[in-house]
Design an enzyme around this catalytic site. Structure first.
Site, short mmCIF file in Angstrom:
data_model
loop_
_atom_site.label_atom_id
_atom_site.label_comp_id
_atom_site.label_asym_id
_atom_site.label_seq_id
_atom_site.Cartn_x
_atom_site.Cartn_y
_atom_site.Cartn_z
N CYS A 1 -17.42 -5.34 -40.50
CA CYS A 1 -18.68 -5.19 -39.77
C CYS A 1 -18.90 -3.78 -39.24
O CYS A 1 -19.99 -3.22 -39.38
CB CYS A 1 -18.73 -6.19 -38.62
N HIS B 1 -22.70 -4.87 -32.37
CA HIS B 1 -21.82 -3.72 -32.15
C HIS B 1 -22.64 -2.46 -31.89
O HIS B 1 -23.75 -2.31 -32.41
CB HIS B 1 -20.98 -3.44 -33.40
#
Lengths: 377, 377
Positions: free
Chosen positions: A172, A285
């Protein structure tokens, strides 16, 4: 017992103020998809009860992914429960070696050991496996793909040719970083990149998101926090990423960024360092990225490049002090970039600082995998 | 009405599991202090009701700072209330030009405009002003001091010589970063430093800490968050530091790091870039620091240097994945350093990555200022 399809039920609905993306931007495969609509592929979703597994379903639905049939696969523990998808109820089946008979495309997100055990089995049966784990990412011959970045790595791979393969979804944080760094790299060639991450709970699964919520309630009530998933207090705190630390002092999450960047960019010379930190945020994130370039690139040109980059949105309003935040990109497809500025620690226009946010479950995992599957059709 | 002395009453007691430092490490001025105990200086605390103001009192008390008398100064709004300190009740007085008559040392933390208005007045009356604001930090002739880093900048300045002066306390993120970077800089000379911060609510004052707590409760209850201090949702989110953005794209907080480092190290060549981010943590900052050195420095030597550095504690247990966290350093004097490792993006031993945490209110503000005052005695 029925498992309603609601990805990360309580948590993200409360902590994200942004509704799911109203009209997700489709990859340009509409025509190909249309021709397959009737006779679309047979899909299997492996790890369907997990955070990414549930997001697979949402993304497939949002993008009108064509399918002839869909299998919901999970561990024995979840088998027998039912799951609702596009107004139909499906029985969750236990994952076994036989699960892949007749399947064309399998989306895996059930952890590295499940991928290692069942990925090759599926591929040997002619299945195109898009694997979200780290099990095969660095293997020679396994393409590691971000569709906007290195679609060429998928050349020659197609569903329905009778030949299976494993295609790896990058980690990710790598996906989110490279979505922004690649358009700049193409223009000015990144020599060195220093990344510091601000990673959400979701990367550790739905249970980690629940633990963050539970701990926060406990701490606010003056109770000691429950630490099952992480050994540190997570509420109102942050800590070095929980991935194991390697002999060189980097943790595995950081070395993924270093190695995957080289493989995706097909450039063994690019220098990358990363420090990965978990922050008490639910599902997106953030990354602070410092770039050193081979060739000059000024900040205005960089903004223009990023504004035109597919899957990227620029949020960079200096006057209003408005830049990307994890909350703003939650449940969104696009990666947001801001704080785009000439690095004052480098001479001339050979350096930039940028700040990137992306939904970890969506573009960081499920969306990217489904985009890969679309390219295989 | 009585304002009990309890720094950030509800919030930090709940969110910090660490009790206040049991035996604060004293600076080696015990003997000097002892001789002044009877006839210690007359102190004034300006901005005594703020988060840092209250911490001034706690630090003075913890360190047995000698004083003949102490004045509690604040705005008109707080004047007339009483404050308890070392078992005595004091009346909070309104700050005016006359407040500094007979005062030897004044600790200021009431914002830049108050410092600008009253700092020079106090200094002209012979007061040693230790100012926590940014008002005078970059002024020629104003020492900018971290006692462990550049005590030489205080040479010739002493309380009781009848001559006043303004001494500036650096910005919290600069102090915390340089506490760890300086010992390494002394050994190998830092050429370039890339910093990404994870900054706590406390840097924006007690009201910001209360807003983070309030918002978190609201979000958990499914209510829209109250945004008075920050315009973004702070609970379960993070955002670019709220300081104004300058024409070069850096915000003021970031440029403080760039400029203050040069002044404190007395090195106009050192190259620094910073990205400053607020994270939903109460009172301690974290910083990811990438260092490029002129001379080689391997990670074992770096650890040894940091272990011996005053005011620094090394937390670097790779096997247990135990590294500094904001919570662990909350209410502590020492700055904690960990994740000390050779930077794989640099050749040989010319680069290191480190992760630093420090209490923003304590070493980042009040403790550093009181240490400066101790050196002036």
């Amino acid at each position: 017992m029925s498992t309603a399809f609601s990805p990360i039920p309580r948590v993200h609905l409360r902590t994200s103020l942004s509704p799911p993306h109203p009209s997700p931007r489709h990859f340009p495969f509409a025509r190909i998809r249309a021709s397959l609509q009737e006779s679309g592929p047979s899909i299997a979703v492996v790890g369907v009860t997990g955070a990414v597994g549930q997001e697979f379903l949402r993304v497939l639905s949002d993008r009108d992914f064509p399918y002839r049939s869909i299998k919901m696969l999970a561990s024995k523990r979840s088998a027998g429960r039912s799951i609702s998808f596009q107004d139909k109820d499906y029985l969750i089946e236990e994952l076994t070696g036989d699960s892949f008979d007749g399947v064309d495309v399998a989306l895996f997100s059930a952890g590295g050991s499940i991928s290692k055990a069942f990925g090759p089995v599926a591929a040997s049966k002619g299945v195109m496996v898009v694997d979200n784990s780290s099990a095969f990412r660095m293997d020679d011959g396994v393409p590691l793909v971000i569709p906007e970045v290195n679609p060429e790595a998928l050349e020659g791979l197609k569903v329905g040719k009778g030949k299976g393969a494993i295609i790896a979804n990058p980690n990710c944080s790598t996906i989110i970083c490279l979505m922004a760094a690649t358009p700049l790299h193409r223009h000015a060639t990144v020599k060195r990149m220093v990344v510091s991450t601000y990673q959400a709970a979701s990367g550790a699964g739905a249970a980690a998101m629940e633990e963050l919520e539970l701990q926060t309630r406990e701490v606010l009530e003056g109770k000691p926090p429950t630490c099952n998933i992480f050994k540190e207090q997570y509420a109102f705190n942050l800590f070095s990423h929980n991935a194991p630390v390697l002999p060189n002092g980097y943790n595995e999450e950081e070395m993924k960024m270093v190695k995957e960047t080289r493989k995706i960019w097909n450039d063994s010379n690019v220098k990358v360092t990363a420090t990965c930190i978990r922050v008490p945020v639910m599902r997106a994130h953030a990354e602070s990225v410092n770039l050193q370039f081979q060739n000059p690139l000024d900040e205005d040109k960089a903004k223009e490049i990023l504004k035109n980059a597919p899957g990227v949105v620029v949020i960079d309003d200096r006057a209003a002090n408005h830049f990307p935040t994890p909350l703003e990109v939650s449940n969104k497809d696009d990666v947001a970039v801001g704080r785009i500025r000439r690095d004052v620690s480098q001479d001339g226009n050979y350096g930039l600082d940028i700040f990137v946010c992306g939904d970890q479950i969506r573009k960081g995992a499920a969306l990217n995998a489904v985009q890969i599957a679309e390219m295989l059709l």
